[in-house]
Design an enzyme around this catalytic site. Structure first.
Site, PDB file in Angstrom:
ATOM      1  N   ARG A 109     -73.847  12.327 -80.034  1.00 40.25           N
ATOM      2  CA  ARG A 109     -73.747  13.794 -79.938  1.00 40.25           C
ATOM      3  C   ARG A 109     -74.584  14.376 -81.069  1.00 40.25           C
ATOM      4  NH1 ARG A 109     -68.515  17.671 -79.165  1.00 40.25           N
ATOM      5  NH2 ARG A 109     -68.815  16.778 -77.096  1.00 40.25           N
ATOM      6  N   HIS A 136     -74.837  18.089 -71.216  1.00 41.85           N
ATOM      7  CA  HIS A 136     -73.544  17.450 -71.494  1.00 41.85           C
ATOM      8  C   HIS A 136     -73.171  16.597 -70.266  1.00 41.85           C
ATOM      9  CE1 HIS A 136     -69.921  16.551 -73.464  1.00 41.85           C
ATOM     10  NE2 HIS A 136     -69.358  17.733 -73.553  1.00 41.85           N
ATOM     11  N   GLN A 139     -69.493  15.311 -69.630  1.00 42.72           N
ATOM     12  CA  GLN A 139     -68.602  16.365 -69.144  1.00 42.72           C
ATOM     13  C   GLN A 139     -68.880  16.630 -67.661  1.00 42.72           C
ATOM     14  OE1 GLN A 139     -66.221  18.296 -71.196  1.00 42.72           O
ATOM     15  NE2 GLN A 139     -65.472  18.611 -69.121  1.00 42.72           N
ATOM     16  N   ASP A 231     -67.559  28.746 -69.988  1.00 39.87           N
ATOM     17  CA  ASP A 231     -67.621  27.988 -71.240  1.00 39.87           C
ATOM     18  C   ASP A 231     -67.626  28.992 -72.382  1.00 39.87           C
ATOM     19  OD1 ASP A 231     -67.846  25.869 -73.024  1.00 39.87           O
ATOM     20  OD2 ASP A 231     -69.992  25.554 -72.689  1.00 39.87           O
ATOM     21  N   CYS A 271     -64.560  23.329 -69.804  1.00 42.93           N
ATOM     22  CA  CYS A 271     -64.678  22.012 -70.425  1.00 42.93           C
ATOM     23  C   CYS A 271     -63.897  21.908 -71.733  1.00 42.93           C
ATOM     24  CB  CYS A 271     -66.149  21.659 -70.638  1.00 42.93           C
ATOM     25  SG  CYS A 271     -66.989  22.734 -71.828  1.00 42.93           S
ATOM     26  N   ARG A 299     -62.455  12.907 -68.590  1.00 46.48           N
ATOM     27  CA  ARG A 299     -63.471  12.452 -69.539  1.00 46.48           C
ATOM     28  C   ARG A 299     -63.299  10.950 -69.768  1.00 46.48           C
ATOM     29  NH1 ARG A 299     -65.981  15.985 -72.832  1.00 46.48           N
ATOM     30  NH2 ARG A 299     -67.339  14.166 -73.041  1.00 46.48           N
TER      31      ARG A 299
END
Ligand code: CP
Length: 312
Positions: A109, A136, A139, A231, A271, A299
């Site tokens: 990340r 992402h 996700q 988001d 998310c 996840r």
């Protein structure tokens, strides 16, 4: 199919074909259903080590990758914060070439997509993007798995994303395009997704029967949708823009009146982490259409399946 994915990288969902994405979701779903049954607790990745490099904060991604490693029998090697890999001025080349002598995969990340691309270019082991400013994909896998569980076949579903044209908007456009969905994205003017990712998504959509629609009108995007997603309005690294973004996004909040424009059985997705009262109200987050905790759970299942197939 599993062998086709062995040794590959996942830097964005566009690294997968429609068939490969569907296969990964099949594996994740079957592993999830089988967990707890006889034989499901074998350790197919015993003896392997996986670097987890986190240069941005995380809760869900870090914990779910650590638990996925544990369930598969692999050893997670956590490198987090400012004093570890890629943070001391050592070149990406040198760091990658050393890391690959120790570990069997690199999960990272970080901020720039170009950095994970550079690592993947040098690494002989699979590299997985655990979030960058642009993508992402982990996700995305979890969210598509969640939609499948609630709606069945993804093809033809109407997916609305309301909010910032950020890494999640990009991921939903690509995942929707690969899955044959009709994706409608509504952002304020000036906060649209990146033009090259819109074009990439539309290019994929042309071969799958999907569609990608952009607008600055949340009500139009959500009308009749099977899924409504949003988001945070200020992603990691944009904290200083928080106040100005609140003003720009004020009419893009997902509340009960916006959800009422979607299909009656529409799902609400986020998310997480969410800023309750900003991009979404408590009423929607905690309401009957919300599947936010299913997404979070998935996840784990999606990343466990991903590591299984990339590492064989
Ligand atoms: N959704 C997500 O990536 O959560 P974290 O930032 O907590 O990992």
């Amino acid at each position: 199919m599993t062998d086709v994915l062995k040794g590959r990288d996942l830097l964005s969902l566009a690294d997968l074909s429609s068939t490969e994405l569907s296969h990964l979701l099949d594996v994740a779903g079957s592993q999830k259903r089988a967990w707890g049954l006889a034989g499901s607790r074998s350790h197919p990745l015993a003896g392997k080590s996986i670097a987890l490099i986190f240069q941005k904060p995380s809760m869900r991604t870090l914990v779910s990758f650590e638990v996925a490693c544990a369930r598969l029998g692999a050893a997670p090697v956590l490198l987090a914060g400012s004093d570890t890999a890629f943070s001391r001025g050592e070149s990406v080349l040198d760091t990658t070439k050393v890391l690959e002598r120790y570990v069997d995969a690199i999960v990272i990340r970080t901020f720039s997509q170009s950095m994970v691309e550079e690592i993947a270019e040098h690494a002989r082991v699979p590299v997985v993007n655990a979030l960058t400013d642009d993508h992402h994909p982990c996700q995305g896998l979890a969210d598509l798995l969640t939609i499948r569980e609630h709606k069945g076949d993804l093809s033809g579903l109407r997916f609305a994303y309301v909010g910032d044209g950020n890494n999640m908007a990009h991921t939903y456009m690509l995942g929707g395009a690969l899955s044959g969905m009709n994706v409608s994205v509504a952002t304020p003017v000036g906060f649209e997704p990146k033009a090259e990712i819109i074009e990439q998504s539309r290019s994929i959509a042309r071969s799958t029967g999907a569609s990608i629609t952009l607008s600055n009108n949340p009500a139009h995007a959500v009308a009749g949708a099977d899924i409504v997603a949003t988001d945070t309005w200020a992603s990691m690294g944009q904290e200083s823009e928080h106040a100005s973004r609140l003003a720009a996004f004020e009419t893009f909040r997902v509340d009960a009146s916006l959800m009422a424009k979607a299909a009656p059985d529409a799902l609400f997705m986020h998310c997480l982490p969410a800023h309750r009262g900003e991009e979404v109200t408590d009423e929607v987050m905690d309401g009957p259409q919300s599947v936010i905790y299913d997404e979070a759970e998935n996840r784990l299942h999606a990343q466990k399946a991903l590591l299984s197939v990339l590492l064989g």
